[in-house]
Scaffold this active site. Sequence first.
Site, PDB file in Angstrom:
ATOM      1  N   GLY A  44      31.403  52.052  54.394  1.00  0.00           N
ATOM      2  CA  GLY A  44      31.157  53.480  54.579  1.00  0.00           C
ATOM      3  C   GLY A  44      29.768  53.717  55.147  1.00  0.00           C
ATOM      4  O   GLY A  44      29.178  52.826  55.744  1.00  0.00           O
ATOM      5  N   TYR A  94      36.344  44.967  50.585  1.00  0.00           N
ATOM      6  CA  TYR A  94      36.146  45.257  52.014  1.00  0.00           C
ATOM      7  C   TYR A  94      37.008  44.307  52.843  1.00  0.00           C
ATOM      8  O   TYR A  94      37.132  43.119  52.512  1.00  0.00           O
ATOM      9  CB  TYR A  94      34.679  45.050  52.405  1.00  0.00           C
ATOM     10  CG  TYR A  94      33.743  46.097  51.842  1.00  0.00           C
ATOM     11  CD1 TYR A  94      33.762  47.397  52.339  1.00  0.00           C
ATOM     12  CD2 TYR A  94      32.848  45.779  50.827  1.00  0.00           C
ATOM     13  CE1 TYR A  94      32.904  48.361  51.834  1.00  0.00           C
ATOM     14  CE2 TYR A  94      31.978  46.736  50.311  1.00  0.00           C
ATOM     15  CZ  TYR A  94      32.013  48.023  50.820  1.00  0.00           C
ATOM     16  OH  TYR A  94      31.166  48.971  50.315  1.00  0.00           O
ATOM     17  N   THR A 109      34.184  54.712  46.703  1.00  0.00           N
ATOM     18  CA  THR A 109      35.283  55.210  47.535  1.00  0.00           C
ATOM     19  C   THR A 109      35.530  54.224  48.668  1.00  0.00           C
ATOM     20  O   THR A 109      34.616  53.885  49.427  1.00  0.00           O
ATOM     21  CB  THR A 109      34.951  56.584  48.145  1.00  0.00           C
ATOM     22  OG1 THR A 109      33.780  56.467  48.964  1.00  0.00           O
ATOM     23  CG2 THR A 109      34.744  57.640  47.073  1.00  0.00           C
ATOM     24  N   PHE A 143      27.582  71.124  45.950  1.00  0.00           N
ATOM     25  CA  PHE A 143      27.167  71.241  44.560  1.00  0.00           C
ATOM     26  C   PHE A 143      25.656  71.356  44.470  1.00  0.00           C
ATOM     27  O   PHE A 143      24.925  70.799  45.284  1.00  0.00           O
ATOM     28  CB  PHE A 143      27.671  70.040  43.758  1.00  0.00           C
ATOM     29  CG  PHE A 143      29.166  70.022  43.637  1.00  0.00           C
ATOM     30  CD1 PHE A 143      29.817  70.735  42.637  1.00  0.00           C
ATOM     31  CD2 PHE A 143      29.933  69.316  44.553  1.00  0.00           C
ATOM     32  CE1 PHE A 143      31.194  70.744  42.538  1.00  0.00           C
ATOM     33  CE2 PHE A 143      31.323  69.307  44.461  1.00  0.00           C
ATOM     34  CZ  PHE A 143      31.949  70.031  43.457  1.00  0.00           C
ATOM     35  N   ARG A 178      41.751  70.506  45.499  1.00  0.00           N
ATOM     36  CA  ARG A 178      40.794  71.599  45.794  1.00  0.00           C
ATOM     37  C   ARG A 178      40.135  71.376  47.153  1.00  0.00           C
ATOM     38  O   ARG A 178      40.124  70.252  47.662  1.00  0.00           O
ATOM     39  CB  ARG A 178      39.714  71.686  44.698  1.00  0.00           C
ATOM     40  CG  ARG A 178      38.873  70.425  44.592  1.00  0.00           C
ATOM     41  CD  ARG A 178      37.664  70.621  43.712  1.00  0.00           C
ATOM     42  NE  ARG A 178      36.933  69.380  43.486  1.00  0.00           N
ATOM     43  CZ  ARG A 178      35.979  68.915  44.290  1.00  0.00           C
ATOM     44  NH1 ARG A 178      35.626  69.583  45.386  1.00  0.00           N
ATOM     45  NH2 ARG A 178      35.362  67.773  44.004  1.00  0.00           N
ATOM     46  N   LYS A 234      29.128  54.328  44.917  1.00  0.00           N
ATOM     47  CA  LYS A 234      29.221  53.328  43.853  1.00  0.00           C
ATOM     48  C   LYS A 234      28.128  53.541  42.816  1.00  0.00           C
ATOM     49  O   LYS A 234      28.354  53.374  41.627  1.00  0.00           O
ATOM     50  CB  LYS A 234      29.114  51.936  44.472  1.00  0.00           C
ATOM     51  CG  LYS A 234      29.726  50.863  43.613  1.00  0.00           C
ATOM     52  CD  LYS A 234      29.661  49.506  44.280  1.00  0.00           C
ATOM     53  CE  LYS A 234      30.657  49.344  45.401  1.00  0.00           C
ATOM     54  NZ  LYS A 234      30.391  48.167  46.225  1.00  0.00           N
ATOM     55  N   ASN A 236      36.606  53.342  52.134  1.00  0.00           N
ATOM     56  CA  ASN A 236      36.709  54.118  53.380  1.00  0.00           C
ATOM     57  C   ASN A 236      37.683  53.469  54.362  1.00  0.00           C
ATOM     58  O   ASN A 236      37.663  52.252  54.531  1.00  0.00           O
ATOM     59  CB  ASN A 236      35.336  54.204  54.057  1.00  0.00           C
ATOM     60  CG  ASN A 236      34.330  55.023  53.269  1.00  0.00           C
ATOM     61  OD1 ASN A 236      34.141  54.796  52.072  1.00  0.00           O
ATOM     62  ND2 ASN A 236      33.677  55.954  53.922  1.00  0.00           N
ATOM     63  N   ILE A 275      40.040  54.595  43.709  1.00  0.00           N
ATOM     64  CA  ILE A 275      41.165  54.103  42.921  1.00  0.00           C
ATOM     65  C   ILE A 275      40.778  54.149  41.445  1.00  0.00           C
ATOM     66  O   ILE A 275      39.673  53.710  41.074  1.00  0.00           O
ATOM     67  CB  ILE A 275      41.549  52.670  43.350  1.00  0.00           C
ATOM     68  CG1 ILE A 275      41.854  52.661  44.854  1.00  0.00           C
ATOM     69  CG2 ILE A 275      42.750  52.166  42.544  1.00  0.00           C
ATOM     70  CD1 ILE A 275      42.091  51.278  45.441  1.00  0.00           C
ATOM     71  N   GLU A 278      38.401  58.822  52.243  1.00  0.00           N
ATOM     72  CA  GLU A 278      37.864  57.907  51.231  1.00  0.00           C
ATOM     73  C   GLU A 278      38.713  57.961  49.967  1.00  0.00           C
ATOM     74  O   GLU A 278      38.974  59.040  49.450  1.00  0.00           O
ATOM     75  CB  GLU A 278      36.431  58.308  50.877  1.00  0.00           C
ATOM     76  CG  GLU A 278      35.515  58.409  52.083  1.00  0.00           C
ATOM     77  CD  GLU A 278      34.070  58.720  51.713  1.00  0.00           C
ATOM     78  OE1 GLU A 278      33.670  58.414  50.577  1.00  0.00           O
ATOM     79  OE2 GLU A 278      33.362  59.266  52.565  1.00  0.00           O
TER      80      GLU A 278
END
Length: 155
Positions: A15, A91, A27, A109, A104, A21, A29, A82, A79
Site C-alpha cells: 500500500g 504480500y 489492510t 475523523f 457506511r 498495521k 491492498n 480480514i 483495501e
Amino acid sequence: MRHLPYFCRGEVVKGFGRGSKELGIPTANFSEQVVESFPSDISTGIYYGWACVGNGDVHKMVLSIGWNPFYKNFKKSVETHIIHTFKEDFYGEILSIVIIGYIRPEKNFDSLEALISAIQEDIEEAKRQLDLPEHLKLKEDNFFHLPEGKIVNNH
Ligand code: ADP
Ligand code: MG
C-alpha cells in the site's frame, strides 16, 4: 445496492504506508489493475464480505473503497481487512473476496481514537451481518474453492 454481491480476485500489493498495521487494522491492498476493473460507479465507503488468501480458509472481512492519496485522490483504492490473525504477511498472494453489503460512506475523523473506534464498530457490524443465513451461504460459494493448479490472476 447495485453491483453486490461483487466477486473479485487479485494479488496483494504494497500500500502507500498509511500505517494501517500500526493501528492494529492492517489492510491488504489490491493492485491498481484490479481496482480499475471495478465498476467505476461503485460507491466509496465501507463494506463487509468474505475473504480468502490463496487456498486458505474463508474469513469475515471489512473492506474500504476510497480515494487513493497516492494518485492525488484521482484513482480509487480497495483495501481489505480480514477479521483473522495471520502468522505472517501475505504480500504477493492471491486474495479472493466477495463484497456483500454496504456499511457506511467514507468519513473524516477528528482524532485517531475516533477513527479506530469507528473501524471497531464497522468490524462488529460486519460480524453480525455475516452471521445471517443469507450471507453465510456465500462463504461456501464455489468461487472460494479453486481447482488445484488453476491460474487465478484476476479471474
Ligand atoms: P500496506 O500499506 O502495505 O497495505 P498495511 O499496514 O495496510 O500495509 O498492512 C497490510 C498487510 O498486512 C497486508 O498486505 C498483509 O500482507 C498483512 N496482513 C496481516 N494480517 C492481515 C489481516 N488480518 N488483514 C489484512 N492484511 C493483513
Ligand atoms: Mg493497506
